[in-house]
Design an enzyme around this catalytic site. Structure first.
Site, mmCIF file in Angstrom:
data_model
loop_
_atom_site.group_PDB
_atom_site.id
_atom_site.type_symbol
_atom_site.label_atom_id
_atom_site.label_comp_id
_atom_site.label_asym_id
_atom_site.label_seq_id
_atom_site.Cartn_x
_atom_site.Cartn_y
_atom_site.Cartn_z
ATOM 1 N N CYS A 225 0.873 -1.178 0.000
ATOM 2 C CA CYS A 225 0.000 0.000 0.000
ATOM 3 C C CYS A 225 0.902 1.218 0.000
ATOM 4 O O CYS A 225 1.382 1.648 1.058
ATOM 5 C CB CYS A 225 -0.925 -0.005 1.212
ATOM 6 S SG CYS A 225 -1.939 1.496 1.362
ATOM 7 N N THR A 285 -15.295 1.750 -0.046
ATOM 8 C CA THR A 285 -14.165 1.213 -0.801
ATOM 9 C C THR A 285 -14.569 0.102 -1.767
ATOM 10 O O THR A 285 -14.011 -0.016 -2.861
ATOM 11 C CB THR A 285 -13.073 0.704 0.168
ATOM 12 O OG1 THR A 285 -11.979 0.185 -0.574
ATOM 13 C CG2 THR A 285 -13.609 -0.382 1.105
ATOM 14 N N ASP A 297 -12.446 -8.062 -3.877
ATOM 15 C CA ASP A 297 -11.039 -8.332 -3.549
ATOM 16 C C ASP A 297 -10.440 -9.183 -4.654
ATOM 17 O O ASP A 297 -10.796 -10.346 -4.812
ATOM 18 C CB ASP A 297 -10.931 -9.046 -2.203
ATOM 19 C CG ASP A 297 -9.504 -9.097 -1.666
ATOM 20 O OD1 ASP A 297 -8.560 -8.927 -2.455
ATOM 21 O OD2 ASP A 297 -9.339 -9.309 -0.447
ATOM 22 N N ARG A 299 -7.190 -9.887 -4.968
ATOM 23 C CA ARG A 299 -5.890 -10.426 -4.588
ATOM 24 C C ARG A 299 -5.853 -11.950 -4.693
ATOM 25 O O ARG A 299 -6.869 -12.620 -4.538
ATOM 26 C CB ARG A 299 -5.535 -10.009 -3.156
ATOM 27 C CG ARG A 299 -5.219 -8.540 -3.014
ATOM 28 C CD ARG A 299 -4.974 -8.164 -1.570
ATOM 29 N NE ARG A 299 -6.191 -8.299 -0.766
ATOM 30 C CZ ARG A 299 -6.259 -7.973 0.522
ATOM 31 N NH1 ARG A 299 -5.180 -7.526 1.150
ATOM 32 N NH2 ARG A 299 -7.397 -8.106 1.182
ATOM 33 N N SER A 320 -3.606 -11.330 11.126
ATOM 34 C CA SER A 320 -4.594 -10.796 10.190
ATOM 35 C C SER A 320 -5.924 -10.604 10.892
ATOM 36 O O SER A 320 -6.233 -11.302 11.864
ATOM 37 C CB SER A 320 -4.777 -11.749 9.002
ATOM 38 O OG SER A 320 -5.769 -11.281 8.113
#
Length: 398
Positions: A225, A285, A297, A299, A320
């Site tokens: 990020c 978001t 997402d 990823r 996490s």
């Protein structure tokens, strides 16, 4: 026509992965790619993100105005279309400016004519993902009357994408280099650089302390990020999670932080900054990403799994707040024995973002409780550029 060859009589023959990478590079530079399916149908495709008004006109003329815009299911849903396979919208009567508005504008005029997408469109979208481009495609079926205009373009068989995807889950990542690096407040660490996957991007593992690799190793899988990690953005908690994650690894006696090149939940830095523009007008978001055609997402954690295996790690304690990350790592064969929360700071700017991660992405954070337990007299360390910051305890349960 530049038809792909699947037998390689010499040692430097092309592979499915290499052909996919070449196709992604062509789209990124604004050139068409030819896709061929199992029935030898040919489609010319371009990424709207790298097109110009001039190249759009050139493409339209070359295909005889049979071109269409393909929008992903996420963007189709924004337009009010029930299109689980995405939507093809004919473009014969649309200008370039109208096309861009249809693909990206927050409240565009909804199309009245469209058909569901198919395997060609899904393949083209996957290539834009590899190229880190927005997933809006301008495409057209080719005939023997129109294919001559694309004779010099990169050609990709759809089976190449399947082969490359299958190989990505089994191909080992190459350890390129490793060296000690002293880190502030953490002491000596070791940076280990791996290379692998489609596009052969470099990924970094940071070894903190001397963890016992024969036990469940504390691990933080952190997606890059730029705004939060490097510049201290208050819009997210990424920088806090990075620094607190490293501190937690040290406190636990050592561990590994995997720093993955997956900016913007896998969408790339350009898409992330574009999505910020939608957030400024009130979208959360996830909805902001959907405006651009992305899912919640994008990823993938194949690289993380390959890196852990290369380090001899199969059992971990995962730092996490995201239970989905636990599920994905377990599905790939990593034994996650425990999930340890990684607590950052809540600011006025990121509270909505964090609540969205909880309510829509399933993250495990009791934000109200964390705010209530962090109220205390303000001191100078609790202000950033004059903005009051609500500190969340760095330890505790989420």
């Amino acid at each position: 026509m530049n038809t792909p060859t699947h037998t390689h009589p010499h040692p430097f023959g092309s592979t499915a992965t290499i052909r996919c990478e070449r196709a992604a590079a062509e789209l990124r530079t604004g050139r068409p790619v030819l896709l061929i399916d199992a029935h030898t149908r040919r489609h010319a495709v371009m990424a709207l993100d790298s097109m110009t008004a001039q190249s759009f006109t050139t493409f339209a003329n070359a295909v005889g105005n049979t071109h269409y815009l393909f929008l992903t299911p996420a963007r189709s849903n924004v337009l009010g279309l029930e299109a689980p396979q995405g939507a093809r919208i004919p473009l014969a009567t649309l200008s370039y400016d109208s096309l861009v508005k249809l693909a990206y504008l927050r409240q565009p005029t909804h199309p009245t004519t469209w058909v569901p997408g198919d395997i060609m469109d899904a393949a083209a979208t996957e290539i834009t993902r590899l190229a880190l481009l927005l997933p809006a495609i301008v495409a057209a079926p080719l005939t023997h009357h129109t294919e001559h205009a694309f004779a010099d373009c990169q050609t990709l068989d759809l089976t190449d994408l399947d082969t490359a995807a299958a190989g990505a889950s089994t191909t080992e990542y190459e350890l390129v280099t490793r060296t000690p690096v002293p880190l502030r407040d953490l002491g000596m660490s070791e940076f280990i650089v791996f290379r692998g996957g489609i596009a052969q991007r470099d990924q970094v593992a940071i070894l903190i302390g001397q963890p016992d690799l024969s036990s469940a190793v504390p691990v933080r899988v952190h997606s890059s990020c730029l705004t939060g990690d490097l510049f201290g953005s208050l819009k997210c908690d990424c920088g806090d999670q990075l620094r607190h994650g490293l501190a937690t690894l040290k406190a636990l006696g050592g561990g590994v932080l995997l720093y993955l090149d997956q900016e913007g939940r896998g969408n790339g830095i350009a898409a992330k900054i574009r999505a910020y523009g939608y957030q400024h007008v009130g979208l959360d978001t996830i909805d902001a990403d959907a405006q651009l055609g992305f899912g919640p997402d994008e990823r993938r954690y194949t690289g993380a799994v390959m890196m852990l295996r290369a380090l001899g790690i199969t059992r971990i304690q995962l730092l996490s707040n995201n239970p989905t990350k636990v599920e994905r790592l377990r599905a790939a064969g990593i034994i996650v024995e425990q999930r340890i929360p990684v607590i950052g700071q809540i600011t006025e700017q990121n509270e909505y973002y964090l609540r969205t991660k909880v309510s829509r992405a399933g993250h495990d954070l009791d934000i109200d409780a964390l705010i209530m337990t962090s109220q205390r007299p303000q001191d100078p360390s609790e202000t950033v550029d004059g903005e009051t910051v609500k500190s969340i305890p760095k330890t505790g349960h989420a």
